[in-house]
Design an enzyme around this catalytic site. Structure first.
Site, PDB file in Angstrom:
ATOM      1  N   ASP A  79       9.696   1.226   5.542  1.00 54.44           N
ATOM      2  CA  ASP A  79      10.748   0.612   6.354  1.00 54.44           C
ATOM      3  C   ASP A  79      11.554   1.673   7.092  1.00 54.44           C
ATOM      4  O   ASP A  79      11.828   1.555   8.287  1.00 54.44           O
ATOM      5  CB  ASP A  79      11.698  -0.208   5.473  1.00 54.44           C
ATOM      6  CG  ASP A  79      10.967  -1.254   4.657  1.00 54.44           C
ATOM      7  OD1 ASP A  79       9.762  -1.450   4.883  1.00 54.44           O
ATOM      8  OD2 ASP A  79      11.618  -1.864   3.786  1.00 54.44           O
ATOM      9  N   THR A  90       0.832  -1.203   0.000  1.00 49.82           N
ATOM     10  CA  THR A  90       0.000   0.000   0.000  1.00 49.82           C
ATOM     11  C   THR A  90       0.870   1.257   0.000  1.00 49.82           C
ATOM     12  O   THR A  90       0.394   2.324  -0.382  1.00 49.82           O
ATOM     13  CB  THR A  90      -0.909   0.035   1.240  1.00 49.82           C
ATOM     14  OG1 THR A  90      -0.107  -0.260   2.394  1.00 49.82           O
ATOM     15  CG2 THR A  90      -2.028  -0.991   1.143  1.00 49.82           C
TER      16      THR A  90
HETATM   17 MG    MG Z   1      15.481  -4.187   2.904  1.00 47.73          MG
END
Ligand code: MG
Ligand code: ADP
Length: 387
Positions: free
Chosen positions: A172, A32
């Site tokens: 991340d 997403t």
């Molecule tokens: Mg990575």
């Protein structure tokens, strides 16, 4: 030996400080982020830790305690995207951050860096983001750049996208940079606004297990780009800039519109996944706000079905973890991360954690798979200076 002592051994003087940045696991909201939608990751207790000192002579030295390679020595003005730095290419992650900071106009004039990490690599737990964010955070402090954690995350993502050449979204790095202990991070990938969502599993008598399958199937690389292109195609046909703009209650109409326009059936499936997963993030937020932590279990289960059947990024090992955990009494389970291997998350009653773990280990043994690594994801703090 402490990381600071290792730095002193390696470079012959004391580091200016020690910083840490965690890996992350995503609770819900998969594929997403590049659709400018929502994600809900949490930081792991596992961190990349870096001892760092600034330099003002243009030299950048990089070393990892976890890689059997000598110190990589570079000059900051020579940093060029998509080059390999050091053995195995690992040094491109911290070097890329130096490049991204300099490319954004920040006077980073060199550094000595020694790092070590407890984040499992290649398990979908963002060991790469942890390396980038710890580097960015340390350099921000040492060069007094005054950048926010959001800005550091975006620069770290740019390092990975442009310098290393991996087309990852921003989740991340945001999770590694901005998370708070005891919370999940609700991130709006359109404007990068964040909300800290209380997620105190221990108080509820629950545990979130991460099951790292220790497999990574090859088709993963091309599949990401293919899903991404399919999502862009879906948005184009639906006349929106990103799939985030398709409301969940418009999903059925949107599917009809795509079919009428002759869109590939894959595009229809990808759209269905993204729009429904954005909605699942919202549902999980609402359930957590209402104090119904167990209520998120079925939403996790649904998320797995969507990833398996609509986005088609699961694999036999991940499906086995999820099915076995569900049969063994888990509250909910889904694969997490990019797919084709990596990890699953399993929400369990703390009292059932051992039994569910054992069931998964037994099932893997029975299938002839490598034993997975299982550990609890305790919602932990984001990047920070340790000393
Ligand atoms: Mg990575
Ligand atoms: P993930 O981020 O899911 O763990 P990636 O493939 O994106 O997987 O990143 C893994 C890469 O990051 C490794 O191949 C290595 O180059 C680098 N890396 C991660 N941890 C370390 C470490 N402790 N020391 C050196 N390099 C590392």
């Amino acid at each position: 030996m402490s990381i600071a002592a290792q730095f002193s051994d390696l470079y012959g003087y004391e580091p200016a400080g020690v910083w840490a940045a965690p890996g992350r696991v995503n609770l819900i909201g998969e594929y997403t982020d590049f659709n400018e939608g929502f994600v809900l990751p949490l930081a792991l207790p596992h961190t990349a830790v870096a001892a760092v000192a600034r330099r003002d002579d243009g030299v950048l030295r990089l070393h990892s305690a976890d890689i059997d390679a000598p110190v990589a020595e570079l000059r900051v003005e020579d940093l060029v995207p998509l080059s390999k730095y050091g053995q195995g290419g690992w040094a491109a992650y911290p070097a890329g951050v130096v490049w991204a900071l300099r490319d954004a106009g920040h006077a980073v004039t060199g550094a000595d860096i020694h790092l070590a990490s407890t984040v499992p690599t290649g398990a979908g737990l963002s060991s790469s983001a942890a390396l980038e964010v710890v580097t960015a955070y340390a350099l921000n402090d040492l060069f007094e750049l005054g950048l926010s954690t959001q800005e550091l995350a975006v620069l770290s993502q740019r390092a990975e996208n442009v310098f290393v050449g991996v087309p990852c979204g921003v989740m991340d790095q945001m999770a590694s940079a901005c998370s708070e202990e005891g919370h999940a991070l609700h991130l709006d990938c359109r404007d990068l606004s964040i909300r800290q969502i209380p997620f105190d599993l221990a108080a509820e008598g629950l545990q979130l297990l991460v099951v790292d399958t220790r497999v990574k199937h090859e088709l993963g690389d091309g599949a990401y780009a293919e899903r991404r292109a399919g999502c862009e195609e879906g948005a184009r046909v639906l006349g929106v800039s990103h799939l985030r703009d398709v409301e969940f209650d418009e999903l059925d109409d949107s599917v009809r519109k795509l079919e009428a326009a002759g869109a590939d059936e894959k595009v229809v499936r990808y759209v269905r996944h993204v729009v429904s997963d954005d909605h699942r993030v919202e549902r999980v937020i609402e359930l957590l706000a209402a104090g119904d932590v167990r209520g998120i279990g079925p939403v996790l289960n649904e998320g797995h079905v969507s990833l398996r059947d609509d986005l088609r990024i699961s694999c036999d090992e991940l499906d086995l973890v999820v099915a076995t955990a569900q049969t063994a009494g888990a509250v909910g389970a889904r694969m997490t991360g990019g797919g084709f291997g990596g990890s699953a998350v399993v929400l369990v009653e703390a009292d059932d954690a051992d039994a569910v773990t054992k069931a998964v280990l037994t099932a893997f043994e029975g299938a002839g798979y490598t034993a997975p690594r299982v550990f609890p994801a305790v919602p932990s703090a984001g990047a920070r200076k340790l000393g």
